[in-house]
Design a protein around this motif. Structure first.
Motif, PDB file in Angstrom:
ATOM      1  N   ILE A 137     -39.574   4.827  54.031  1.00 50.82           N
ATOM      2  CA  ILE A 137     -38.940   3.582  54.493  1.00 50.82           C
ATOM      3  C   ILE A 137     -39.007   3.538  56.015  1.00 50.82           C
ATOM      4  O   ILE A 137     -38.628   4.506  56.680  1.00 50.82           O
ATOM      5  CB  ILE A 137     -37.464   3.500  54.020  1.00 50.82           C
ATOM      6  N   PHE A 138     -39.506   2.432  56.553  1.00 51.99           N
ATOM      7  CA  PHE A 138     -39.555   2.277  58.007  1.00 51.99           C
ATOM      8  C   PHE A 138     -38.151   2.118  58.586  1.00 51.99           C
ATOM      9  O   PHE A 138     -37.297   1.464  57.989  1.00 51.99           O
ATOM     10  CB  PHE A 138     -40.348   1.016  58.390  1.00 51.99           C
ATOM     11  N   SER A 139     -37.954   2.668  59.776  1.00 49.33           N
ATOM     12  CA  SER A 139     -36.714   2.429  60.523  1.00 49.33           C
ATOM     13  C   SER A 139     -36.935   1.261  61.452  1.00 49.33           C
ATOM     14  O   SER A 139     -37.341   1.419  62.601  1.00 49.33           O
ATOM     15  CB  SER A 139     -36.349   3.683  61.322  1.00 49.33           C
ATOM     16  N   ARG A 140     -36.710   0.067  60.888  1.00 48.82           N
ATOM     17  CA  ARG A 140     -36.889  -1.144  61.691  1.00 48.82           C
ATOM     18  C   ARG A 140     -35.605  -1.955  61.687  1.00 48.82           C
ATOM     19  O   ARG A 140     -35.598  -3.167  61.463  1.00 48.82           O
ATOM     20  CB  ARG A 140     -38.075  -1.957  61.154  1.00 48.82           C
ATOM     21  N   GLY A 141     -34.506  -1.230  61.890  1.00 47.05           N
ATOM     22  CA  GLY A 141     -33.208  -1.891  61.953  1.00 47.05           C
ATOM     23  C   GLY A 141     -32.401  -1.696  60.682  1.00 47.05           C
ATOM     24  O   GLY A 141     -32.945  -1.543  59.588  1.00 47.05           O
ATOM     25  N   THR A 142     -31.087  -1.730  60.853  1.00 42.42           N
ATOM     26  CA  THR A 142     -30.167  -1.459  59.757  1.00 42.42           C
ATOM     27  C   THR A 142     -30.334  -2.399  58.556  1.00 42.42           C
ATOM     28  O   THR A 142     -30.321  -1.940  57.407  1.00 42.42           O
ATOM     29  CB  THR A 142     -28.713  -1.492  60.272  1.00 42.42           C
ATOM     30  N   PRO A 143     -30.500  -3.699  58.764  1.00 38.43           N
ATOM     31  CA  PRO A 143     -30.597  -4.576  57.578  1.00 38.43           C
ATOM     32  C   PRO A 143     -31.749  -4.179  56.648  1.00 38.43           C
ATOM     33  O   PRO A 143     -31.557  -4.060  55.428  1.00 38.43           O
ATOM     34  CB  PRO A 143     -30.831  -5.964  58.200  1.00 38.43           C
ATOM     35  N   PRO A 179     -34.627   0.887  67.534  1.00 41.65           N
ATOM     36  CA  PRO A 179     -34.773   1.072  66.075  1.00 41.65           C
ATOM     37  C   PRO A 179     -34.861   2.538  65.669  1.00 41.65           C
ATOM     38  O   PRO A 179     -34.399   2.914  64.580  1.00 41.65           O
ATOM     39  CB  PRO A 179     -36.064   0.314  65.746  1.00 41.65           C
ATOM     40  N   MET A 180     -35.427   3.376  66.522  1.00 41.17           N
ATOM     41  CA  MET A 180     -35.547   4.798  66.171  1.00 41.17           C
ATOM     42  C   MET A 180     -34.161   5.466  66.179  1.00 41.17           C
ATOM     43  O   MET A 180     -33.824   6.223  65.274  1.00 41.17           O
ATOM     44  CB  MET A 180     -36.487   5.499  67.171  1.00 41.17           C
ATOM     45  N   ALA A 181     -33.377   5.168  67.213  1.00 39.22           N
ATOM     46  CA  ALA A 181     -32.016   5.737  67.255  1.00 39.22           C
ATOM     47  C   ALA A 181     -31.199   5.209  66.073  1.00 39.22           C
ATOM     48  O   ALA A 181     -30.455   5.958  65.421  1.00 39.22           O
ATOM     49  CB  ALA A 181     -31.344   5.374  68.577  1.00 39.22           C
ATOM     50  N   GLN A 182     -31.383   3.916  65.772  1.00 38.01           N
ATOM     51  CA  GLN A 182     -30.658   3.325  64.647  1.00 38.01           C
ATOM     52  C   GLN A 182     -31.089   3.980  63.331  1.00 38.01           C
ATOM     53  O   GLN A 182     -30.260   4.230  62.453  1.00 38.01           O
ATOM     54  CB  GLN A 182     -30.915   1.813  64.613  1.00 38.01           C
ATOM     55  N   GLY A 183     -32.380   4.253  63.210  1.00 36.01           N
ATOM     56  CA  GLY A 183     -32.892   4.902  62.004  1.00 36.01           C
ATOM     57  C   GLY A 183     -32.276   6.284  61.819  1.00 36.01           C
ATOM     58  O   GLY A 183     -31.867   6.652  60.711  1.00 36.01           O
ATOM     59  N   LEU A 184     -32.220   7.034  62.892  1.00 31.78           N
ATOM     60  CA  LEU A 184     -31.606   8.369  62.806  1.00 31.78           C
ATOM     61  C   LEU A 184     -30.177   8.258  62.288  1.00 31.78           C
ATOM     62  O   LEU A 184     -29.742   9.039  61.426  1.00 31.78           O
ATOM     63  CB  LEU A 184     -31.602   9.038  64.188  1.00 31.78           C
ATOM     64  N   ILE A 185     -29.465   7.268  62.801  1.00 32.51           N
ATOM     65  CA  ILE A 185     -28.062   7.097  62.398  1.00 32.51           C
ATOM     66  C   ILE A 185     -27.964   6.653  60.943  1.00 32.51           C
ATOM     67  O   ILE A 185     -27.213   7.231  60.145  1.00 32.51           O
ATOM     68  CB  ILE A 185     -27.366   6.081  63.341  1.00 32.51           C
ATOM     69  N   ASP A 186     -28.742   5.638  60.582  1.00 30.06           N
ATOM     70  CA  ASP A 186     -28.653   5.089  59.218  1.00 30.06           C
ATOM     71  C   ASP A 186     -29.075   6.114  58.166  1.00 30.06           C
ATOM     72  O   ASP A 186     -28.435   6.245  57.121  1.00 30.06           O
ATOM     73  CB  ASP A 186     -29.523   3.828  59.091  1.00 30.06           C
ATOM     74  N   PHE A 187     -30.165   6.800  58.422  1.00 34.39           N
ATOM     75  CA  PHE A 187     -30.633   7.786  57.446  1.00 34.39           C
ATOM     76  C   PHE A 187     -29.658   8.958  57.343  1.00 34.39           C
ATOM     77  O   PHE A 187     -29.355   9.424  56.240  1.00 34.39           O
ATOM     78  CB  PHE A 187     -32.066   8.254  57.783  1.00 34.39           C
ATOM     79  N   ALA A 188     -29.144   9.418  58.480  1.00 34.91           N
ATOM     80  CA  ALA A 188     -28.189  10.536  58.442  1.00 34.91           C
ATOM     81  C   ALA A 188     -26.916  10.127  57.703  1.00 34.91           C
ATOM     82  O   ALA A 188     -26.418  10.858  56.838  1.00 34.91           O
ATOM     83  CB  ALA A 188     -27.862  10.996  59.865  1.00 34.91           C
TER      84      ALA A 188
END
Lengths: 501, 501
Positions: A184-190, A231-240
């Motif tokens: 899954i790409f980390s292209r924002g929380t939504p 988006p990368m920082a957001q991805g780290l947060i969302d996935f974690a």
């Protein structure tokens, strides 16, 4: 024993390529002291030079964890890094769509991904073109077909699918055409949250089950040097936060966005990985995260990136030493700078592969099909590289040297200058002893010429065409598929979810 | 340090590819117990099954050494083998035509040879044809050009040179166009002795000096299984008697002239090497001899030989374990079954190379240019494989990770998301840090297309054409050359020396 095996019906060859352990000895390019100096310098870099982190939420988390924050710059203390390294899991169970495709990522495990992230697709039938939905689906199906790929990669960008709907398409395609561990790409929380929702519902797991074990992964590229974008920082947060896997991979080209030396480039890469993985552990201690690197050199005359070079090989070795220093499973990369699936492409990719293998990499991305330094994925190259990966997977199985294999009886059976075609030992094994190639051709020159003198690249076209024509992929539950399609239709109608940057 | 290096004039890159040490960790495919069982079985094979040895002189020597001889069969006791292993030298100094090309063959050293022994030559300009004098000379010159080849191989058969004169031509060509360690065929005592004479006179060494250190080598192929023919046995005797190097190499294709298993094929190969090297030590204890193996599998459907396969890789590993058991320097082989210099050819050769490298081979033959399982040597493949060998040679040099290379100063110089093109560290190293390819091309797709969209195989034509046009090779003393030519003219007039069989 040899005698008994003659009486058995010929056995179909069946080797497990799905759960591999790396059998190759680890090679070190630097001494333990040098590695310790690199780690120390990476810590000093984070403390004194800091990371530029563009997402305010991430900066808040770092500040709360004890980092010094000055506008967008975050200065991360070694105590925070050490705590993160202590809490990050060293062994990560990954849930696929079928139990026999589940896998564990940890040091010693070995997994492969095809080439990823390319804007273009190319094959000998249709030429080089911007990646499309059709290309993406076909390449997912080819990925599914070969057991030696344990994970689905973001092969090409399906550029004909609007960006606010692309995550629906990519998730659906992976779920329908593959039961392997999806991306899954980390292209924002939504987009990420909708993808998690589609995935957990399709897999039929509760939110708690989903979050307990990774069911998908993302790749986090830092913007080297020392920047982590939104988006990368957001991805780290969302996935974690949701217990899903981040693979952190700085892309550090020596002499361009990284120091010109292997030691310098890997030290920079290491510091960036440490920053990113620290964020995941601030979000949720124990969140699954892979160490990663992708470091090669540029051609200093043109600035063009090169792959499968000695510097690339050594960078993989150095990264492996640092990854083992952390104890985390880790990702490395092969790949090719060549513009066509030629001898250069083959040699670069295989050279890079051996660097990764002897570096003890857990995940080897771009291991098949990747051309032009990632600007295209070639269908034919995917096939010809799979031949190499299959052979490496065969080597993971080892060989036996018991009395039957040493086989004094077979030696006894054959007179000097005779042949072994008909020995008891040969008759019991001829059907299963050797790997059978998918595209390599052992015909002699005359036969090969009569058949049209096709090179492996041309023959590979027939291979992928046959696979796509015959159809592959898991059985899909009609009800689940209908549910997924309804979900996507509803979300599409509601406007989709544009990527964030 | 980094600051100082900016003030220096740009340095030309100069890496020594001539005396290499293998930096790759050794891989084992079998346990120590299994290797001991294989060795034991090989000894038992020699004792109980015996070797068929077609040369009476060799049988007499074995008999004199204590072997039981029954017509052409020779049964060799383990005491004789153990004595031979004890007296065979573990380190062999080899004298080339120039001191900087001398080398030592021993475990840990690493040397490469191009593809050898092919009846055909092939290139994109002139097509595939029976090997000729011109091809042989050109391929010797290409061998000379690349430092990564430390030895001259019998590249192709110059079929337009009559067989009774061929050794004159091949020796002269090697001496005139190369100062590397040369090859002499074992095709009977007359040819061998004349070749020794030409060589020692051209090198200007006395008979005693010549015999004290190897100045040339031969390759001894057994006729597997368990046969040693007349010229091969004679070669072992002649080379040992005169202190020149024999490389003993059974060619054991699993499932054809050897057992179908890796363990069985290598056990057979091991027994044959032990028999041959025992003969050299019976002739002259301390005579220089290399352990050797060339074991791959056949395609069991067609019986065609395959190379660069998992079984080939494992066979190299197993042979390496047995070679280390003996302590002798040893030869392994890469190569390709492909009919053209395509992706298959590249992948097979490189896969085989890595097997040899991780097996700790001292000499890797067929490492460049070998197609069709040895039926042709390709000029273009020689070039594209040299690219791989050069990169391997670069890896032999290792990398540094001192304070200058880790380079905190360079990290400090560059802001987040900046670039390193102009750092002090980069400016001091941009000219020397990276290997520069000979045929790999890093141009982007647009530029590459504008330039004609040539693959590496096509570009390789230009590379070998340039080398041959520019001329390479050592300075040749006119007097010595005249002397050599006079010798050959005289011997030719006297009828030459037909090969013996």
């Amino acid at each position: 024993m040899a005698r008994r095996s003659r009486d058995k019906a010929p056995v179909v060859r069946d080797v497990n390529y799905r759960q591999l352990r790396n059998p190759f000895p680890v090679m070190e390019v630097f001494s333990a002291d040098e590695i310790a100096s690199m780690h120390e310098t990476a810590l000093r870099t984070l403390e004194e030079l800091g990371m530029k982190i563009l997402l305010p939420e991430a900066r808040h988390m770092f500040a709360k964890g004890g980092a010094r924050v000055d506008r967008e710059m975050v200065y991360i203390g070694r105590d925070m890094v050490e705590a993160a390294l202590a809490s990050a899991p060293k062994s990560i169970e990954c849930r696929a769509g079928a139990a026999h495709r589940d896998m564990v990522l940890e040091l010693g495990a070995l997994t492969f991904q095809p080439g990823a992230g390319a804007p273009h697709a190319t094959d000998l039938k249709r030429g080089r073109r911007p990646g499309s939905a059709r290309d993406y689906e076909e390449l997912v199906r080819l990925t599914q077909h070969f057991d030696v790929f344990q994970m689905v990669a973001p092969l090409i960008e399906p550029q004909d699918v609007p960006t606010h709907l692309r995550h629906y398409f990519m998730t659906q395609t992976q779920l329908v055409h593959s039961d392997k561990f999806p991306f899954i790409f980390s292209r924002g929380t939504p987009q990420v949250m909708e993808s998690f929702e589609m995935l957990s519902e399709f897999r039929g797991v509760s939110a708690a089950e989903f979050e307990a074990t990774p069911h998908a992964y993302t790749i986090i590229n830092t913007n080297s040097p020392r920047t982590l974008d939104v988006p990368m920082a957001q991805g780290l947060i969302d996935f974690a936060k949701h217990g899903q896997l981040s693979i952190v991979t700085p892309f550090t080209l020596m002499g361009a966005m990284a120091p010109i030396t292997v030691a310098g480039a890997i030290t920079l890469s290491h510091s960036e990985v440490l920053a990113a993985l620290t964020l995941t552990q601030l979000v949720k201690p124990g969140a699954p995260v892979c160490y990663g690197t992708f470091t090669s050199n540029v051609d200093m005359k043109s600035g063009a990136p090169a792959f499968g070079t000695p510097a690339h090989f050594q960078a993989s070795l150095a990264a492996g030493q640092l990854a083992r220093f952390t104890g985390l499973p880790w990702r490395s990369a092969a790949g090719s700078a060549s513009n066509s699936n030629d001898v250069q492409a083959a040699n670069e990719n295989q050279m890079g592969l051996w660097g990764c293998l002897m570096a003890g990499a857990t995940v080897i991305i771009h291991s098949a099909g990747w051309l032009e330094g990632g600007l295209s994925v070639s269908y034919e190259k995917l096939i010809t590289d799979v031949e190499v990966l299959n052979m490496i997977a065969e080597l993971c199985g080892g060989a036996k040297a018991g009395p039957d294999e040493i086989g004094f009886a077979a030696l006894q059976e054959v007179d000097p200058s005779g042949h072994f075609f008909a020995t008891t030992q040969t008759m019991g094994r001829y059907n299963t002893e050797f790997y059978e190639p998918i595209v390599h051709d052992y015909a002699n020159f005359g036969t090969w010429t009569e058949r049209g003198a096709q090179g492996a690249n041309e023959r590979a076209t027939g291979v992928w065409e046959r696979i796509l024509a015959e159809g592959t992929g898991p059985d899909v539950d009609a009800e689940k598929l209908a549910h997924l399609q309804a979900y996507i239709a509803k979300r599409t109608e509601a406007g989709g979810a544009p990527p964030e940057s």
